[in-house]
Design a protein around this motif. Structure first.
Motif, PDB file in Angstrom:
ATOM      1  N   ALA A  91       0.834  -1.208   0.000  1.00 29.10           N
ATOM      2  CA  ALA A  91       0.000   0.000   0.000  1.00 29.10           C
ATOM      3  C   ALA A  91       0.866   1.254   0.000  1.00 29.10           C
ATOM      4  CB  ALA A  91      -0.930  -0.008   1.207  1.00 29.10           C
ATOM      5  N   GLY A  92       1.821   1.329   0.902  1.00 27.51           N
ATOM      6  CA  GLY A  92       2.686   2.505   0.970  1.00 27.51           C
ATOM      7  C   GLY A  92       3.440   2.746  -0.326  1.00 27.51           C
ATOM      8  N   SER A  93       3.921   1.667  -0.901  1.00 29.38           N
ATOM      9  CA  SER A  93       4.681   1.774  -2.148  1.00 29.38           C
ATOM     10  C   SER A  93       3.816   2.260  -3.300  1.00 29.38           C
ATOM     11  CB  SER A  93       5.298   0.418  -2.510  1.00 29.38           C
ATOM     12  OG  SER A  93       6.222   0.022  -1.529  1.00 29.38           O
ATOM     13  N   LEU A  94       2.670   1.640  -3.472  1.00 29.82           N
ATOM     14  CA  LEU A  94       1.790   2.037  -4.580  1.00 29.82           C
ATOM     15  C   LEU A  94       1.248   3.447  -4.394  1.00 29.82           C
ATOM     16  CD1 LEU A  94      -0.154  -1.280  -5.307  1.00 29.82           C
ATOM     17  CD2 LEU A  94       1.800  -0.289  -6.554  1.00 29.82           C
ATOM     18  N   ILE A  95       0.914   3.798  -3.175  1.00 30.00           N
ATOM     19  CA  ILE A  95       0.412   5.153  -2.920  1.00 30.00           C
ATOM     20  C   ILE A  95       1.481   6.188  -3.271  1.00 30.00           C
ATOM     21  CG2 ILE A  95      -0.339   6.773  -1.123  1.00 30.00           C
ATOM     22  CD1 ILE A  95      -1.678   4.308   0.257  1.00 30.00           C
ATOM     23  N   TYR A  96       2.726   5.950  -2.862  1.00 36.39           N
ATOM     24  CA  TYR A  96       3.794   6.892  -3.192  1.00 36.39           C
ATOM     25  C   TYR A  96       4.034   6.928  -4.704  1.00 36.39           C
ATOM     26  CZ  TYR A  96       8.097   9.544  -3.209  1.00 36.39           C
ATOM     27  OH  TYR A  96       9.040  10.516  -3.457  1.00 36.39           O
ATOM     28  N   LEU A  97       4.165   5.753  -5.305  1.00 36.71           N
ATOM     29  CA  LEU A  97       4.482   5.700  -6.735  1.00 36.71           C
ATOM     30  C   LEU A  97       3.402   6.344  -7.594  1.00 36.71           C
ATOM     31  CD1 LEU A  97       6.044   2.136  -6.902  1.00 36.71           C
ATOM     32  CD2 LEU A  97       7.236   4.315  -7.284  1.00 36.71           C
ATOM     33  N   ILE A  98       2.145   6.109  -7.260  1.00 39.12           N
ATOM     34  CA  ILE A  98       1.053   6.662  -8.064  1.00 39.12           C
ATOM     35  C   ILE A  98       0.702   8.087  -7.619  1.00 39.12           C
ATOM     36  CG2 ILE A  98      -1.395   6.422  -8.664  1.00 39.12           C
ATOM     37  CD1 ILE A  98      -0.903   3.309  -8.341  1.00 39.12           C
ATOM     38  N   GLY A  99       0.486   8.265  -6.321  1.00 36.17           N
ATOM     39  CA  GLY A  99      -0.025   9.534  -5.819  1.00 36.17           C
ATOM     40  C   GLY A  99       1.002  10.637  -5.711  1.00 36.17           C
ATOM     41  N   SER A 100       2.269  10.286  -5.671  1.00 37.51           N
ATOM     42  CA  SER A 100       3.319  11.301  -5.578  1.00 37.51           C
ATOM     43  C   SER A 100       4.144  11.343  -6.862  1.00 37.51           C
ATOM     44  CB  SER A 100       4.230  11.009  -4.380  1.00 37.51           C
ATOM     45  OG  SER A 100       5.313  11.906  -4.341  1.00 37.51           O
ATOM     46  N   PHE A 101       4.810  10.248  -7.160  1.00 35.17           N
ATOM     47  CA  PHE A 101       5.743  10.225  -8.283  1.00 35.17           C
ATOM     48  C   PHE A 101       5.026  10.387  -9.628  1.00 35.17           C
ATOM     49  CE2 PHE A 101       8.908   8.262 -11.118  1.00 35.17           C
ATOM     50  CZ  PHE A 101      10.024   8.994 -10.754  1.00 35.17           C
ATOM     51  N   LEU A 102       4.010   9.562  -9.874  1.00 33.34           N
ATOM     52  CA  LEU A 102       3.305   9.607 -11.157  1.00 33.34           C
ATOM     53  C   LEU A 102       2.522  10.914 -11.317  1.00 33.34           C
ATOM     54  CD1 LEU A 102       2.788   7.995 -13.739  1.00 33.34           C
ATOM     55  CD2 LEU A 102       0.758   7.044 -12.649  1.00 33.34           C
ATOM     56  N   VAL A 103       1.840  11.350 -10.272  1.00 31.66           N
ATOM     57  CA  VAL A 103       1.102  12.619 -10.344  1.00 31.66           C
ATOM     58  C   VAL A 103       2.066  13.763 -10.649  1.00 31.66           C
ATOM     59  CG1 VAL A 103      -0.173  14.324  -8.957  1.00 31.66           C
ATOM     60  CG2 VAL A 103      -0.903  11.933  -8.973  1.00 31.66           C
ATOM     61  N   THR A 104       3.231  13.754 -10.045  1.00 32.87           N
ATOM     62  CA  THR A 104       4.226  14.794 -10.312  1.00 32.87           C
ATOM     63  C   THR A 104       4.620  14.791 -11.783  1.00 32.87           C
ATOM     64  OG1 THR A 104       5.094  14.714  -8.065  1.00 32.87           O
ATOM     65  CG2 THR A 104       6.556  15.617  -9.760  1.00 32.87           C
ATOM     66  N   LEU A 105       4.939  13.617 -12.310  1.00 32.40           N
ATOM     67  CA  LEU A 105       5.389  13.522 -13.703  1.00 32.40           C
ATOM     68  C   LEU A 105       4.293  13.864 -14.708  1.00 32.40           C
ATOM     69  CD1 LEU A 105       7.575  10.272 -13.610  1.00 32.40           C
ATOM     70  CD2 LEU A 105       8.321  12.654 -13.482  1.00 32.40           C
ATOM     71  N   VAL A 106       3.073  13.428 -14.432  1.00 36.10           N
ATOM     72  CA  VAL A 106       1.984  13.589 -15.396  1.00 36.10           C
ATOM     73  C   VAL A 106       1.307  14.963 -15.303  1.00 36.10           C
ATOM     74  CG1 VAL A 106      -0.289  12.692 -16.078  1.00 36.10           C
ATOM     75  CG2 VAL A 106       1.578  11.113 -15.557  1.00 36.10           C
ATOM     76  N   PHE A 107       1.221  15.526 -14.110  1.00 36.01           N
ATOM     77  CA  PHE A 107       0.475  16.771 -13.942  1.00 36.01           C
ATOM     78  C   PHE A 107       1.345  17.967 -13.544  1.00 36.01           C
ATOM     79  CE2 PHE A 107      -2.580  13.330 -13.195  1.00 36.01           C
ATOM     80  CZ  PHE A 107      -3.478  13.615 -14.199  1.00 36.01           C
ATOM     81  N   ASN A 108       2.095  17.856 -12.458  1.00 34.35           N
ATOM     82  CA  ASN A 108       2.811  19.021 -11.952  1.00 34.35           C
ATOM     83  C   ASN A 108       3.985  19.444 -12.839  1.00 34.35           C
ATOM     84  OD1 ASN A 108       1.572  17.587  -9.364  1.00 34.35           O
ATOM     85  ND2 ASN A 108       1.651  19.797  -9.020  1.00 34.35           N
ATOM     86  N   VAL A 109       4.766  18.501 -13.332  1.00 29.91           N
ATOM     87  CA  VAL A 109       5.902  18.854 -14.181  1.00 29.91           C
ATOM     88  C   VAL A 109       5.460  19.541 -15.475  1.00 29.91           C
ATOM     89  CG1 VAL A 109       7.828  17.926 -15.553  1.00 29.91           C
ATOM     90  CG2 VAL A 109       7.538  17.227 -13.165  1.00 29.91           C
ATOM     91  N   PRO A 110       4.455  19.031 -16.190  1.00 30.24           N
ATOM     92  CA  PRO A 110       4.007  19.770 -17.390  1.00 30.24           C
ATOM     93  C   PRO A 110       3.504  21.184 -17.066  1.00 30.24           C
ATOM     94  CG  PRO A 110       3.203  17.522 -17.478  1.00 30.24           C
ATOM     95  CD  PRO A 110       3.795  17.712 -16.112  1.00 30.24           C
ATOM     96  N   LEU A 111       2.849  21.350 -15.940  1.00 32.60           N
ATOM     97  CA  LEU A 111       2.422  22.695 -15.541  1.00 32.60           C
ATOM     98  C   LEU A 111       3.642  23.574 -15.253  1.00 32.60           C
ATOM     99  CD1 LEU A 111      -0.593  21.715 -13.280  1.00 32.60           C
ATOM    100  CD2 LEU A 111      -0.723  23.056 -15.402  1.00 32.60           C
ATOM    101  N   ASN A 112       4.661  23.007 -14.587  1.00 31.28           N
ATOM    102  CA  ASN A 112       5.899  23.746 -14.334  1.00 31.28           C
ATOM    103  C   ASN A 112       6.585  24.130 -15.646  1.00 31.28           C
ATOM    104  OD1 ASN A 112       5.505  23.501 -11.589  1.00 31.28           O
ATOM    105  ND2 ASN A 112       6.973  21.834 -11.342  1.00 31.28           N
TER     106      ASN A 112
END
Length: 162
Positions: A91-112
Motif C-alpha cells: 500500500a505505501g509503495s503504490l500510494i507513493y508511486l502513483i499519488g506522488s511520483f506519477l502525479v508529479t510527472l503527469v500533472f505538476n511537471v508539465p504545468l511547471n
C-alpha cells in the motif's frame, strides 16, 4: 531479501515519504497562497525560480530514491505476501508511486514546464498563472495526501516487521 535490508528500505521509504510530504504540505498550506497574493508577474518569477532551485541533488535523491525504494518494496511485498507488514509495504509503495511520483510527472511537471516557458510580465503569463495556480495546487493536494498516507503505511509496516 534479508529482514535487515527490508527494515532499512522500509525506514528509508517512510523517511523519504515524510520529507516529501512536508515539502508538498508547505506548498499546499502557505507557499502557493503567498505567491497567489503577489502580482502575477512576481508570483510567476518566484515560482519559476523555485522550480529551478528545487532540482538539486538532495531533493532528487529523496524524491527519486524513495520511488526506487518503493518499487523494490512493492515487488518484495508480493514475495512476502501473507507475512507481517506485506500489505502495508504494498500500500505505501503504490500510494507513493502513483499519488506522488506519477502525479508529479503527469500533472505538476508539465504545468511547471508551461510556466517556465512564459514571460512573467506578459498577458499570456498572467493567463498561464491563473490556470497554473488552480491546477497545480489541486494536484499538489493530491500529492500531499498521498505522501502522508504512504508515510503512515510504511510506519505500520515497520512496526510489524520489527
Amino acid at each position: 531479501m534479508s529482514d535487515r535490508l527490508l527494515s532499512s528500505l522500509t525506514f528509508f521509504s517512510a523517511l523519504g515519504s515524510g520529507l516529501i510530504a512536508g515539502i508538498f504540505f508547505a506548498f499546499s498550506v502557505f507557499v502557493m497562497a503567498a505567491l497567489a497574493r503577489l502580482p502575477a508577474a512576481q508570483g510567476i518569477a518566484a515560482m519559476q525560480s523555485i522550480n529551478v532551485v528545487i532540482l538539486n541533488t538532495v531533493f532528487i535523491v529523496v524524491f527519486i530514491g524513495t520511488a526506487l525504494a518503493c518499487a523494490v518494496l512493492a515487488i518484495t511485498s508480493f514475495f512476502r505476501w501473507g507475512e507481517a507488514g506485506s500489505i502495508y509495504l504494498l500500500a505505501g509503495s503504490l500510494i507513493y508511486l502513483i499519488g506522488s511520483f506519477l502525479v508529479t510527472l503527469v500533472f505538476n511537471v508539465p504545468l511547471n514546464d508551461a510556466l517556465a516557458a512564459v514571460d512573467p510580465i506578459s498577458a499570456k503569463g498572467a493567463d498561464v498563472w491563473t490556470h497554473y495556480n488552480a491546477s497545480w495546487v489541486a494536484w499538489n493536494h493530491v500529492r500531499t495526501i498521498a505522501t502522508v498516507a504512504s508515510l503512515i503505511s510504511f510506519v505500520m509496516a515497520f512496526r510489524q516487521l520489527g
